[in-house]
Motif scaffolding. Structure first.
Motif, short mmCIF file in Angstrom:
data_model
loop_
_atom_site.label_atom_id
_atom_site.label_comp_id
_atom_site.label_asym_id
_atom_site.label_seq_id
_atom_site.Cartn_x
_atom_site.Cartn_y
_atom_site.Cartn_z
N THR A 349 0.86 -1.06 0.23
CA THR A 349 -0.01 -0.11 0.00
C THR A 349 0.86 1.17 -0.02
N ARG A 350 0.24 2.24 -0.56
CA ARG A 350 1.26 3.44 -0.45
C ARG A 350 0.56 4.64 0.11
N PRO A 351 0.73 4.59 1.43
CA PRO A 351 -0.11 5.55 2.26
C PRO A 351 0.47 6.81 2.15
N PRO A 352 -0.27 7.90 1.83
CA PRO A 352 0.14 9.32 1.67
C PRO A 352 0.95 10.00 2.89
N LYS A 353 0.90 9.15 4.03
CA LYS A 353 1.64 9.69 5.32
C LYS A 353 2.29 8.46 5.90
N LEU A 354 3.55 8.62 6.56
CA LEU A 354 4.03 7.52 7.37
C LEU A 354 3.46 7.41 8.62
N MET A 355 3.83 6.43 9.24
CA MET A 355 3.30 6.14 10.62
C MET A 355 3.91 7.30 11.73
N PHE A 356 4.09 8.53 11.43
CA PHE A 356 4.69 9.44 12.34
C PHE A 356 4.14 10.65 12.11
N ASP A 357 3.79 11.34 13.35
CA ASP A 357 3.32 12.94 13.38
C ASP A 357 2.07 12.82 12.80
N ARG A 358 0.93 11.79 12.82
CA ARG A 358 -0.17 11.80 12.72
C ARG A 358 -1.29 12.63 13.65
N TRP A 359 -0.66 12.67 14.71
CA TRP A 359 -1.26 13.62 15.83
C TRP A 359 -0.28 13.87 16.69
N ARG A 360 -0.70 14.88 17.62
CA ARG A 360 0.07 15.56 18.58
C ARG A 360 -0.10 15.44 19.99
N SER A 361 0.66 15.44 20.85
CA SER A 361 0.38 15.54 22.30
C SER A 361 -0.49 16.69 22.72
N ARG A 362 -1.04 16.63 23.69
CA ARG A 362 -1.92 17.67 24.35
C ARG A 362 -1.24 19.00 24.63
N VAL A 363 -0.06 18.66 25.59
CA VAL A 363 0.45 19.72 26.38
C VAL A 363 1.65 20.37 25.47
N ARG A 583 7.96 0.09 1.29
CA ARG A 583 6.45 0.67 1.56
C ARG A 583 6.49 2.07 1.61
N THR A 584 7.49 2.59 1.01
CA THR A 584 7.62 4.28 0.94
C THR A 584 6.26 4.63 -0.06
N PRO A 585 6.00 6.06 -0.05
CA PRO A 585 4.76 6.45 -0.99
C PRO A 585 5.13 6.35 -2.36
N ASP A 586 6.35 6.26 -2.84
CA ASP A 586 6.53 6.10 -4.24
C ASP A 586 7.25 4.82 -4.67
N GLY A 587 7.56 3.92 -3.63
CA GLY A 587 7.99 2.77 -4.04
C GLY A 587 9.48 2.87 -4.25
N ARG A 588 10.16 4.12 -3.83
CA ARG A 588 11.68 4.18 -4.06
C ARG A 588 12.26 4.48 -2.77
N ILE A 589 13.71 4.58 -2.78
CA ILE A 589 14.38 5.01 -1.67
C ILE A 589 15.04 6.29 -1.79
N ASP A 590 14.65 7.39 -0.91
CA ASP A 590 15.05 8.74 -1.11
C ASP A 590 16.17 8.70 0.08
N LEU A 591 17.49 8.95 -0.42
CA LEU A 591 18.49 8.99 0.95
C LEU A 591 18.30 10.30 1.22
N MET A 592 17.75 11.48 0.78
CA MET A 592 17.72 12.71 1.38
C MET A 592 16.39 13.23 1.79
N PRO A 593 15.54 12.57 2.62
CA PRO A 593 14.34 13.04 3.03
C PRO A 593 14.67 14.48 3.69
#
Length: 745
Positions: A349-363, A583-593
């Motif tokens: 699957t090619r999710p538009p967003k990785l499993m990171f920073d999908r929400w943030r803490s309250r404080v 499982r990156t969005p474009d199916g490739r390895i980007d060495l410079m995120p």
């Protein structure tokens, strides 16, 4: 009267990531003998002291075996299961329906190894309906997870060092001769390192301390804590300037190879050596040796994760492997094919967003990763008033009071909760704050297949060991406990656990049917004789990469096949999996995120920053697993909890071995015995983590008698954080060390 012969059976050790095979003898319900299994296809007769101590862990007289309820005077009394669940039913719903999200969940390291929590903890979290979920992963793993997410698309399907076929192994921030390895499942690490040397290979260890692993290395690089990213940039600089990269061996799906090498231009060895505290020629030697080997691989772990530049360091480990042409090649970095499937085996699957920073803490608005909030949010989310404040907590096999940073704030927060439930076998520094404690059953009552850690196996094997004992009349399985609490949270406390289990299995069966190309009814019929975790595991195995697809492949993998092969089934060495593993969005390895590139100026600025006089780092212990084995498997020498210091640093401060010293960080002061050790580089002191077993209400007699010093109390949870993941900085903590005046206790 004759005595029955002891019952012998197979066990996979559930205590650490090595998952060694064991042979266990029982006398009644007591484990009387544990030995390594010489025929295990993965561990081949290896086990460490932890696994061999399984009987002492099971038989610990301090273990809780009956539910406990808090009394009006602050103590505990024993209760039956029905009474314990009735108390949870009376008090928990307020924090689920009346104030959604105000109940947090913390799960500890042991939960990562068990089938019950692997398959059912999500049911509890979903029923509670909270995003306030915590575990030790945000303390010791997230920078590595994030680096892998950015490069390969998943934080769990990590690249692994192909230890048994490499010619050059570079280890950073890990001491596998003691820890047995982490994010790499490779039992018998000392044998594997010896085999590397015997076949003419090279072992290089980058560590501020001459650890047991460094002692057997060909080269030890005694780096200053927290500068691994600079060291790796220096290595890349040599590779770039001397034309040592291997673009001909780089997978075609890799982008940014030239840019990754170009960014190293500002970090030549002469520029970074002073900050790293090592000689520039050492950096050049590592670069040339790594690039010149026919097969080379770098492996990083806790020392690189629990530091200021953790994500950058772990990204650079992967970049080094890739630019030298060692990704997805035998002897380089490869990817496992876990038998129960997972994120990097299921359909792409090619999710538009990785499993990171999908929400943030309250404080503080700190980012989520893989469904959890940073552990540094734990105390403030309880102590900070306002809508959504955490008022209730469920802990599962965890001791955040000794596992998380700033223990003082953690214990203050635990004391401020309105309600707390703990599923735990000890009355420890955390559970003494609970209102209800529910004991898990003995390990021997559980089947074992490590679904998660199979992603880290350096060889593709499948293993399962069934329960050796049935549950006793006064015992509940962990999955039953989790579903009972989930039923209460959902407002259906009387719902039968069996009915809930069928519902979980129905969801799993739909996924398995889709993976295997079968009808749901056929899938459910195939597992109709099983219940609980065994049913869910069978569904995963049969729809996994080696599975029988519920009869379509008669020779394929099933749970029954593993039960008939208790030593395991060997599916062979790791094989190339790029690009299908991505499982990156474009199916490739980007060495410079983009996230990495934006953080590079921060590490560049650190090159000219002066280093503190003393930096504190933690250390592993052979018989320990964070805090929870200290009671059942006490250290043979109480002084092993001492603060270690180099001879030069001790002399400069007028300190001698045996002194009682005060160790002070920006957070607090703890006291410790001092020991002088020339294995440490000057400017570095070391203490083990997870100790500090003191205070009222503990029922851990052995560990409380030798409490040790609480490393975690010294660690900041507010300002000194890893910039990208908000992980706490445990390694490289600035401290002062002074002799205690004799009149102080």
């Amino acid at each position: 009267m004759t005595t029955a012969e002891p019952i012998a059976g197979h066990r996979i050790c559930p205590l650490c990531e090595s998952t060694c095979g064991l042979l266990v003898e029982l006398d009644g319900r007591a484990i009387t003998r544990v030995a390594p299994n010489p025929d295990d296809v993965m561990s081949a007769g290896h086990s460490c002291a932890k696994g061999l101590g399984l009987g002492r862990i099971e038989g610990d007289p301090d273990r809780i075996r009956t539910p406990l309820l808090r009394t009006a005077d602050g103590g505990f009394r024993e209760a039956g299961w029905d009474e314990a669940f009735a108390e949870i039913e009376r008090r928990l719903p307020e924090f689920v329906t009346g104030d959604p999200g105000s109940c947090a969940v913390y799960h500890g390291n042991p939960a990562a190894h068990h089938l019950d929590s692997t398959f059912y903890l999500g049911e509890l979290i979903g029923a509670v309906g909270t995003r306030n979920i915590y575990s030790p992963a945000s303390v010791d793993t997230w920078p590595k997870n994030l680096a892998h997410m950015l490069l390969y698309g998943t934080g769990l399907g990590m690249s692994l060092p192909d230890l048994d076929r490499t010619d050059y192994l570079l280890i950073l921030g890990s001491n596998p001769m003691v820890s047995n390895g982490s994010t790499v499942t490779a039992p018998g690490m000392h044998h594997r390192l010896q085999a590397l040397r015997e076949r003419g290979g090279t072992l290089v260890v980058v560590d501020p301390v001459r650890t047991r692993t460094a002692e057997v290395a060909d080269l030890h690089v005694p780096i200053r804590p927290g500068t691994d990213a600079l060291f790796l940039l220096g290595v890349l600089s040599v590779i770039a300037s001397e034309g040592l990269s291997r673009p001909d061996r780089v997978p075609a799906v890799v982008d940014g190879l030239g840019a990754a090498l170009a960014i190293a231009a500002d970090f030549d060895p002469d520029a970074v050596a002073a900050a790293c505290g090592i000689d520039a020629d050492l950096i050049r030697a590592v670069a040339r040796g790594f690039a010149g080997a026919s097969a080379a691989v770098a492996h990083s772990r806790i020392g690189t994760c629990m530091q200021e530049f953790g994500t950058l360091a772990n990204w650079l480990v992967e970049v080094l492997t890739i630019v030298t042409g060692n990704l997805d090649r035998p002897g380089g970095a490869m990817f496992a094919l876990p038998p129960a499937g997972g994120q990097n085996t299921w359909p792409v699957t090619r999710p538009p967003k990785l499993m990171f920073d999908r929400w943030r803490s309250r404080v503080r608005g700190l980012p989520e990763a893989m469904g959890e909030l940073p552990a540094v949010c734990f105390a403030e989310e309880i102590l900070t008033p306002g809508p959504g404040r955490t008022r209730a907590l469920i802990t599962f096999a965890g001791n955040p009071a000794r596992s998380l940073p700033n223990s003082g704030a953690i214990e203050q927060a635990l004391g401020a909760l309105d309600f707390m439930v703990s599923v735990d076998c000890y009355l420890n520094e955390t559970t003494r704050h609970a209102d209800v404690i529910l004991p898990p059953p003995p390990l021997a009552t559980r089947g074992h297949h490590d679904v998660t850690l199979a992603h880290f196996q350096i060889r593709n094997v499948a293993r399962y060991t069934p329960p050796l004992l049935d549950l006793a009349d006064n015992e509940l399985a962990e999955w039953q406990i989790l579903l009972r609490i989930a039923a209460i949270a959902k407002g259906t406390p009387q719902r039968p656990v069996e009915e809930m289990d069928d519902e979980v299995a129905a969801v799993a069966a739909r996924r398995a049917a889709k993976l295997a190309g079968r009808e749901v009814e056929q899938v459910l019929h195939a597992v109709t004789d099983r219940r609980g975790p065994q049913r869910l595991l069978d569904l995963r195995l049969r729809s996994g990469p080696y599975g029988d697809r519920f009869g379509l492949d008669p020779d394929g993998l099933t749970l029954a096949l593993l039960e008939a092969n208790p030593d395991g089934i060997d599916y062979g060495s790791l094989t190339p999996r790029v690009p299908e593993v991505l499982r990156t969005p474009d199916g490739r390895i980007d060495l410079m995120p983009e996230m990495i590139v934006a953080d590079l100026p921060r590490v560049r600025a650190s090159m000219t920053r002066s280093a503190p006089d003393l930096l504190l780092i933690n250390r592993r212990q052979r018989r320990g697993m964070n805090s929870w084995l200290h009671n059942a498997l006490p250290q043979p020498d109480g002084g092993q909890c001492a603060l270690l210091i180099s001879p030069r640093d001790a002399a400069e401060r007028g300190l001698v071995g045996g002194d009682r010293v005060a160790v002070t960080s920006k957070v607090t002061t703890v006291t410790a015995e001092l020991r002088i050790d020339d294995a440490l580089r000057p400017g570095v002191v070391s203490m083990p983590h997870g100790w500090g077993h003191h205070g009222p209400g503990l029922r851990t007699s052995r560990s409380a008698s030798v409490p040790g010093s609480n490393y975690n109390a010294l660690v900041d949870d507010t300002t000194d954080l890893e910039a990208l993941t908000a992980s706490p900085i445990f390694n490289g903590v600035p401290v002062t060390v002074t002799r205690m005046s004799e009149e102080l206790p």
